[in-house]
Enzyme design. Structure first.
Site, short mmCIF file in Angstrom:
data_model
loop_
_atom_site.label_atom_id
_atom_site.label_comp_id
_atom_site.label_asym_id
_atom_site.label_seq_id
_atom_site.Cartn_x
_atom_site.Cartn_y
_atom_site.Cartn_z
N ARG A 119 -27.86 -8.68 99.42
CA ARG A 119 -28.26 -9.46 100.61
C ARG A 119 -27.65 -10.86 100.66
O ARG A 119 -28.16 -11.76 101.30
CB ARG A 119 -29.78 -9.55 100.72
CG ARG A 119 -30.41 -8.18 100.84
CD ARG A 119 -31.84 -8.22 101.28
NE ARG A 119 -32.31 -6.86 101.43
CZ ARG A 119 -32.75 -6.10 100.42
NH1 ARG A 119 -32.78 -6.59 99.19
NH2 ARG A 119 -33.15 -4.88 100.65
N LYS A 141 -17.37 -15.66 110.34
CA LYS A 141 -17.29 -14.28 110.86
C LYS A 141 -16.63 -13.44 109.79
O LYS A 141 -15.51 -13.74 109.35
CB LYS A 141 -16.45 -14.23 112.14
CG LYS A 141 -17.23 -14.61 113.38
CD LYS A 141 -16.42 -14.30 114.63
CE LYS A 141 -17.17 -14.71 115.87
NZ LYS A 141 -16.34 -14.56 117.09
N GLU A 183 -3.10 -19.01 117.27
CA GLU A 183 -4.49 -19.49 117.28
C GLU A 183 -4.53 -21.01 117.46
O GLU A 183 -5.48 -21.55 118.03
CB GLU A 183 -5.23 -19.10 115.98
CG GLU A 183 -5.30 -17.59 115.71
CD GLU A 183 -6.41 -16.87 116.49
OE1 GLU A 183 -6.99 -17.45 117.44
OE2 GLU A 183 -6.69 -15.69 116.15
N LYS A 225 -12.64 -26.30 115.55
CA LYS A 225 -13.45 -25.11 115.28
C LYS A 225 -14.79 -25.48 114.63
O LYS A 225 -15.84 -24.96 115.02
CB LYS A 225 -12.68 -24.09 114.42
CG LYS A 225 -13.50 -22.81 114.23
CD LYS A 225 -12.72 -21.60 113.87
CE LYS A 225 -13.66 -20.39 113.79
NZ LYS A 225 -13.03 -19.17 113.35
N GLU A 235 -22.52 -17.48 118.16
CA GLU A 235 -21.90 -17.08 119.44
C GLU A 235 -22.90 -16.70 120.53
O GLU A 235 -22.79 -15.67 121.17
CB GLU A 235 -20.92 -15.93 119.20
CG GLU A 235 -19.82 -15.88 120.25
CD GLU A 235 -18.72 -14.92 119.87
OE1 GLU A 235 -18.04 -15.14 118.86
OE2 GLU A 235 -18.54 -13.93 120.61
N ARG A 239 -19.26 -20.74 121.46
CA ARG A 239 -18.33 -20.15 120.49
C ARG A 239 -17.48 -19.06 121.13
O ARG A 239 -16.37 -18.78 120.70
CB ARG A 239 -19.08 -19.62 119.27
CG ARG A 239 -18.15 -19.06 118.21
CD ARG A 239 -18.80 -18.80 116.87
NE ARG A 239 -17.79 -18.35 115.92
CZ ARG A 239 -17.97 -18.25 114.63
NH1 ARG A 239 -19.12 -18.58 114.09
NH2 ARG A 239 -16.99 -17.83 113.84
N ASN A 243 -12.85 -16.89 121.65
CA ASN A 243 -12.32 -15.52 121.82
C ASN A 243 -11.31 -15.44 122.96
O ASN A 243 -10.92 -14.34 123.36
CB ASN A 243 -13.47 -14.55 122.11
CG ASN A 243 -14.48 -14.54 120.98
OD1 ASN A 243 -14.12 -14.74 119.83
ND2 ASN A 243 -15.74 -14.32 121.30
N HIS A 246 -8.69 -12.80 123.08
CA HIS A 246 -8.94 -11.85 122.00
C HIS A 246 -9.34 -10.46 122.49
O HIS A 246 -9.06 -9.46 121.83
CB HIS A 246 -10.02 -12.38 121.05
CG HIS A 246 -9.46 -13.40 120.09
ND1 HIS A 246 -8.78 -14.52 120.51
CD2 HIS A 246 -9.47 -13.48 118.73
CE1 HIS A 246 -8.39 -15.23 119.47
NE2 HIS A 246 -8.80 -14.62 118.37
N HIS A 250 -7.41 -7.61 120.97
CA HIS A 250 -8.02 -6.57 120.13
C HIS A 250 -7.69 -5.19 120.67
O HIS A 250 -7.49 -4.24 119.91
CB HIS A 250 -9.54 -6.76 120.06
CG HIS A 250 -9.94 -7.91 119.18
ND1 HIS A 250 -11.23 -8.38 119.11
CD2 HIS A 250 -9.23 -8.68 118.33
CE1 HIS A 250 -11.29 -9.40 118.24
NE2 HIS A 250 -10.08 -9.59 117.78
N HIS A 263 -2.15 -9.81 114.31
CA HIS A 263 -3.27 -10.31 115.12
C HIS A 263 -2.81 -11.43 116.07
O HIS A 263 -3.06 -11.39 117.28
CB HIS A 263 -4.38 -10.81 114.19
CG HIS A 263 -5.56 -11.38 114.89
ND1 HIS A 263 -6.46 -10.61 115.59
CD2 HIS A 263 -5.99 -12.67 115.01
CE1 HIS A 263 -7.39 -11.39 116.11
NE2 HIS A 263 -7.13 -12.65 115.78
#
Ligand code: NAD
Ligand code: GLY
Length: 360
Positions: A119, A141, A183, A225, A235, A239, A243, A246, A250, A263
């Site tokens: 955990r 993330k 980025e 950031k 998010e 936030r 993206n 993205h 993606h 990427h």
């Protein structure tokens, strides 16, 4: 030369150190290691360059290493299982530490293993690609890809520390440098026109790995950031601006097979597509669109989607993307102008279909 920034998250706040040869400076990072057992996760190429340097600084700890294959296809749940097994076999406990030494792939996988083992255990990011230094190592993330969607399995799990050794970029390929610049351009586009203007002027210095310019873009990107993360860690709102591009990116990565498009390359095309959709919606000027094309070309990045990738494939993959659905609506990040992005939730699937169809 060495700088640091804090990511402010209450009692989970952590520093980002940026500077040359930081891997050699164990005295900066060893105080953040918890417990006496450390697992370093890296890949073959990065291990060849940097693993011994790191291990030399960790002599007081019980150090284990996992050296993975290179590439995006490693970002798979089977790799996380491998990490879990090592942690269990060698009796890592809740006070043990994982260090991710590598690019975004290593960081995302290791972070997810750290988030899920017993955990959650301590996790340190040592990013070695430009993309990881300006983006993926910061913000917590973590996760892996699924054949149905990029980054679909994951968790938010913040590192305790980010060590950015800028010297590691000297061994990175030109293609990966450009992918990282994608980025960096994103931060200018969504948040900071002055930074975008500066990038336009200094792009060739950045691509030549000029130390001053490199340090500046890393510091600036991490500052932007960190501020966004501090305001919206998971998010719920702002936030999502990170993206930008993205969702389309993606879809390209997924369609082309993970790893065939880098990427940052897929994100570049995604940013162009998002800008063109903003234009088609009448919210960004021709002049801004031209500047976006120019900067992406000057960074050595692609501007067209893969040949033959159909509109309905974009829509199909986008519908699976967790970031896109907002109730029944689609959530897309658009640009009002350079330096000012907005979240648009008023776009229907049909409209988006037509916009993509007419703009790719
Ligand atoms: P990557 O991790 O695959 O690294 C790219 C290549 O560079 C690899 O072949 C690697 O072996 C090599 N490499 C790494 N460091 C090197 C060095 N110093 N010298 C020589 N070669 C080196 O790719 P990436 O671009 O760093 O990261 C992309 C991944 O990051 C994607 O999976 C993407 O989804 C993820 N990402 C995550 C976030 C986040 O917030 N977690 C943000 C952006 C991207
Ligand atoms: N790379 C997007 C984010 O960290 O939110």
């Amino acid at each position: 030369m060495q700088k640091n920034i804090m990511v402010e998250l209450g009692n989970r706040s952590y520093p980002i150190y940026i500077g040359p040869d930081l891997i050699y400076k164990g005295y900066i990072y060893t105080p953040y290691i918890s417990g006496d057992k450390v697992l370093i996760v890296t890949n073959k190429l990065i291990a060849y360059y940097y693993l011994e340097r790191l291990k030399n600084q960790l002599r007081e700890f019980d150090v284990y290493e996992l050296i993975l294959q290179e590439g995006e296809s490693t970002k798979h749940i089977a790799t996380v299982e491998k990490i879990w097994s090592i942690l269990l076999i060698y009796k890592f406990n809740r006070s043990s530490t994982i260090i991710a030494l590598g690019g975004g792939v290593i960081g995302d996988i290791s972070g997810f293993a750290a988030a899920s083992y017993q955990r959650g255990i301590t996790f340190i990011q040592m990013p070695t690609t430009l993309l990881a230094q300006v983006d993926s190592s910061v913000g917590g993330k973590t996760g892996v890809n699924h054949f149905l969607g990029k980054n679909m399995i994951g968790a938010f799990w913040q590192p305790s520390l980010v060590i950015i050794d800028t010297q590691t970029l000297n061994t990175l390929s030109h293609r990966d440098i450009s992918a990282g610049i994608a980025e960096v351009i994103k931060y200018g586009l969504i948040h900071d026109i002055a930074f975008f203007n500066w990038l336009e002027i200094n792009m060739q210095h950045i691509r030549a790995l000029n130390l001053y310019e490199l340090n500046y873009i890393i510091l600036k990107s991490c500052t932007i950031k960190s501020k966004i993360i501090s305001e919206d860690e998971t998010e719920k709102g702002k936030r999502a601006l990170l993206n930008f591009g993205h969702t389309f990116g993606h879809a390209i990565e997924n369609d082309q097979g993970y790893g065939n498009w880098l990427h940052g390359e897929a994100i570049s095309v995604g940013m162009i597509m998002s800008a063109k959709i903003s234009h088609a919606r009448g919210i960004i000027s021709d002049a801004d669109i031209n500047r976006i094309y120019d900067i992406i070309i000057s960074a050595g990045l692609p501007i067209y989607p893969p040949l033959g990738m159909m509109t309905n494939k974009f829509i199909y993959i986008m519908r699976i993307d967790k970031k896109v659905l907002y109730g029944n609506k689609l959530r897309v990040i658009l640009l009002k102008k350079i330096g000012n992005a907005i979240i648009d939730v008023n776009i229907s699937e049909n409209l988006l279909y037509n916009l993509i169809k007419n703009n790719i």
